[in-house]
Design an enzyme around this catalytic site. Structure first.
Site, PDB file in Angstrom:
ATOM      1  N   GLU A  21       0.735  -1.304   0.103  1.00  0.00           N
ATOM      2  CA  GLU A  21       0.064   0.100   0.142  1.00  0.00           C
ATOM      3  C   GLU A  21       0.914   1.220   0.067  1.00  0.00           C
ATOM      4  O   GLU A  21       0.583   2.210  -0.531  1.00  0.00           O
ATOM      5  CB  GLU A  21      -0.767   0.013   1.331  1.00  0.00           C
ATOM      6  CG  GLU A  21      -1.999  -1.239   1.127  1.00  0.00           C
ATOM      7  CD  GLU A  21      -2.836  -1.016   2.194  1.00  0.00           C
ATOM      8  OE1 GLU A  21      -2.369  -1.309   3.402  1.00  0.00           O
ATOM      9  OE2 GLU A  21      -3.709  -0.608   2.065  1.00  0.00           O
ATOM     10  N   TYR A  53     -15.078  27.334   0.951  1.00  0.00           N
ATOM     11  CA  TYR A  53     -14.854  25.924   0.468  1.00  0.00           C
ATOM     12  C   TYR A  53     -13.921  25.544  -0.200  1.00  0.00           C
ATOM     13  O   TYR A  53     -13.079  24.523  -0.284  1.00  0.00           O
ATOM     14  CB  TYR A  53     -16.324  25.307   0.673  1.00  0.00           C
ATOM     15  CG  TYR A  53     -17.277  25.951  -0.375  1.00  0.00           C
ATOM     16  CD1 TYR A  53     -16.713  26.058  -1.909  1.00  0.00           C
ATOM     17  CD2 TYR A  53     -18.569  26.528  -0.233  1.00  0.00           C
ATOM     18  CE1 TYR A  53     -17.435  26.400  -2.908  1.00  0.00           C
ATOM     19  CE2 TYR A  53     -19.159  27.226  -1.311  1.00  0.00           C
ATOM     20  CZ  TYR A  53     -18.757  26.990  -2.579  1.00  0.00           C
ATOM     21  OH  TYR A  53     -19.570  27.450  -3.308  1.00  0.00           O
ATOM     22  N   VAL A  72      -6.266   5.217   8.660  1.00  0.00           N
ATOM     23  CA  VAL A  72      -7.330   6.428   8.153  1.00  0.00           C
ATOM     24  C   VAL A  72      -7.486   7.337   9.150  1.00  0.00           C
ATOM     25  O   VAL A  72      -7.744   8.487   9.118  1.00  0.00           O
ATOM     26  CB  VAL A  72      -8.688   5.751   7.676  1.00  0.00           C
ATOM     27  CG1 VAL A  72      -8.354   5.104   6.340  1.00  0.00           C
ATOM     28  CG2 VAL A  72      -9.149   4.886   8.506  1.00  0.00           C
ATOM     29  N   GLU A  73      -7.346   6.801  10.715  1.00  0.00           N
ATOM     30  CA  GLU A  73      -7.546   7.751  11.715  1.00  0.00           C
ATOM     31  C   GLU A  73      -6.416   8.793  11.681  1.00  0.00           C
ATOM     32  O   GLU A  73      -6.681  10.039  11.956  1.00  0.00           O
ATOM     33  CB  GLU A  73      -7.459   6.768  12.875  1.00  0.00           C
ATOM     34  CG  GLU A  73      -8.560   5.880  13.301  1.00  0.00           C
ATOM     35  CD  GLU A  73      -8.243   4.560  12.594  1.00  0.00           C
ATOM     36  OE1 GLU A  73      -7.416   4.484  11.592  1.00  0.00           O
ATOM     37  OE2 GLU A  73      -8.975   3.511  12.824  1.00  0.00           O
ATOM     38  N   LYS A  98     -12.214   5.192   2.631  1.00  0.00           N
ATOM     39  CA  LYS A  98     -11.114   4.416   1.963  1.00  0.00           C
ATOM     40  C   LYS A  98     -11.781   3.512   1.032  1.00  0.00           C
ATOM     41  O   LYS A  98     -11.756   2.336   1.524  1.00  0.00           O
ATOM     42  CB  LYS A  98      -9.994   3.833   2.939  1.00  0.00           C
ATOM     43  CG  LYS A  98      -8.889   3.223   2.223  1.00  0.00           C
ATOM     44  CD  LYS A  98      -7.842   2.735   3.261  1.00  0.00           C
ATOM     45  CE  LYS A  98      -6.598   1.796   2.511  1.00  0.00           C
ATOM     46  NZ  LYS A  98      -5.642   1.426   3.480  1.00  0.00           N
TER      47      LYS A  98
HETATM   48  N1  LIG Z   1      -9.228   1.109  11.996  1.00  0.00           N
HETATM   49  C1  LIG Z   1      -8.214   0.912  10.891  1.00  0.00           C
HETATM   50  N2  LIG Z   1      -8.140  -0.568  10.542  1.00  0.00           N
HETATM   51  C2  LIG Z   1      -7.480  -0.817   9.533  1.00  0.00           C
HETATM   52  C3  LIG Z   1      -6.740   0.157   8.623  1.00  0.00           C
HETATM   53  C4  LIG Z   1      -7.023   1.561   9.126  1.00  0.00           C
HETATM   54  O1  LIG Z   1      -6.428   2.487   8.512  1.00  0.00           O
HETATM   55  N3  LIG Z   1      -7.698   1.791  10.027  1.00  0.00           N
HETATM   56  N4  LIG Z   1      -6.196  -0.124   7.614  1.00  0.00           N
HETATM   57  C5  LIG Z   1      -5.772  -1.462   6.923  1.00  0.00           C
HETATM   58  C6  LIG Z   1      -5.344  -1.698   5.771  1.00  0.00           C
HETATM   59  O2  LIG Z   1      -4.407  -0.738   5.496  1.00  0.00           O
HETATM   60  C7  LIG Z   1      -6.464  -2.068   4.696  1.00  0.00           C
HETATM   61  O3  LIG Z   1      -7.286  -0.960   4.476  1.00  0.00           O
HETATM   62  C8  LIG Z   1      -5.819  -2.562   3.443  1.00  0.00           C
HETATM   63  O4  LIG Z   1      -5.478  -3.845   3.513  1.00  0.00           O
HETATM   64  C9  LIG Z   1      -6.662  -2.705   7.771  1.00  0.00           C
HETATM   65  N5  LIG Z   1      -7.451  -2.106   9.070  1.00  0.00           N
END
Ligand SMILES: Nc1nc2c(c(=O)[nH]1)N=C([C@H](O)[C@@H](O)CO)CN2
Length: 124
Positions: A21, A53, A72-73, A98
């Site tokens: 990734e 905006y 993502v957090e 995502k």
């Molecule tokens: N709470 C989260 N869980 C997961 C994340 C994330 O960013 N926050 N990311 C992944 C992996 O990158 C997934 O998106 C790709 O395999 C898994 N869990």
């Protein structure tokens, strides 16, 4: 207070916990609700009195496209902090999606609220 919103803002970045990734770029999608008193801008009809905006979009595009993350957090918190600290937004609800991360057509991500909802806010 009222809400200025931005919905479906897709920005390419590097996002993920796996090595593969970190070698690709993919879109995340932001949905934003930002507390703003739109009455002042409506009265003056001047962009200077509005939460612009376009400016928000430009700044988040720059931040997210230039600075990826594993989670993502991490991206969500960074974007919320920019909105509050650089644009002076008192309250924001931010959804970071995502798309396709766990399978075609499946949305995953986080929905966060930061700041204090001003008095007289919309319900919900
Ligand atoms: N709470 C989260 N869980 C997961 C994340 C994330 O960013 N926050 N990311 C992944 C992996 O990158 C997934 O998106 C790709 O395999 C898994 N869990």
């Amino acid at each position: 207070m009222d809400i200025v919103f931005i919905q479906g803002l897709a920005i390419e970045t590097t996002i993920g916990i796996h090595d593969w990734e970190k070698r690709i770029r993919r879109p995340i999608v932001l949905d934003l609700e930002m507390a703003s008193d739109i009455a002042r801008a409506a009265a003056s009809d001047r962009i200077e009195d509005a939460l612009d905006y376009d400016a928000v979009t430009r700044r988040l595009r720059q931040e997210v496209s230039e600075n990826g993350a594993e989670l993502v957090e991490t991206l969500a918190e960074r974007c919320a902090a920019i909105l509050r600290e650089e644009f002076g937004i008192p309250w924001v609800r931010l959804r970071l999606n995502k798309p396709g991360a766990v399978g075609e057509g499946v949305n995953v991500g986080v929905l966060i609220e930061r700041g204090v909802r001003p008095e007289g806010s919309l319900p919900g």
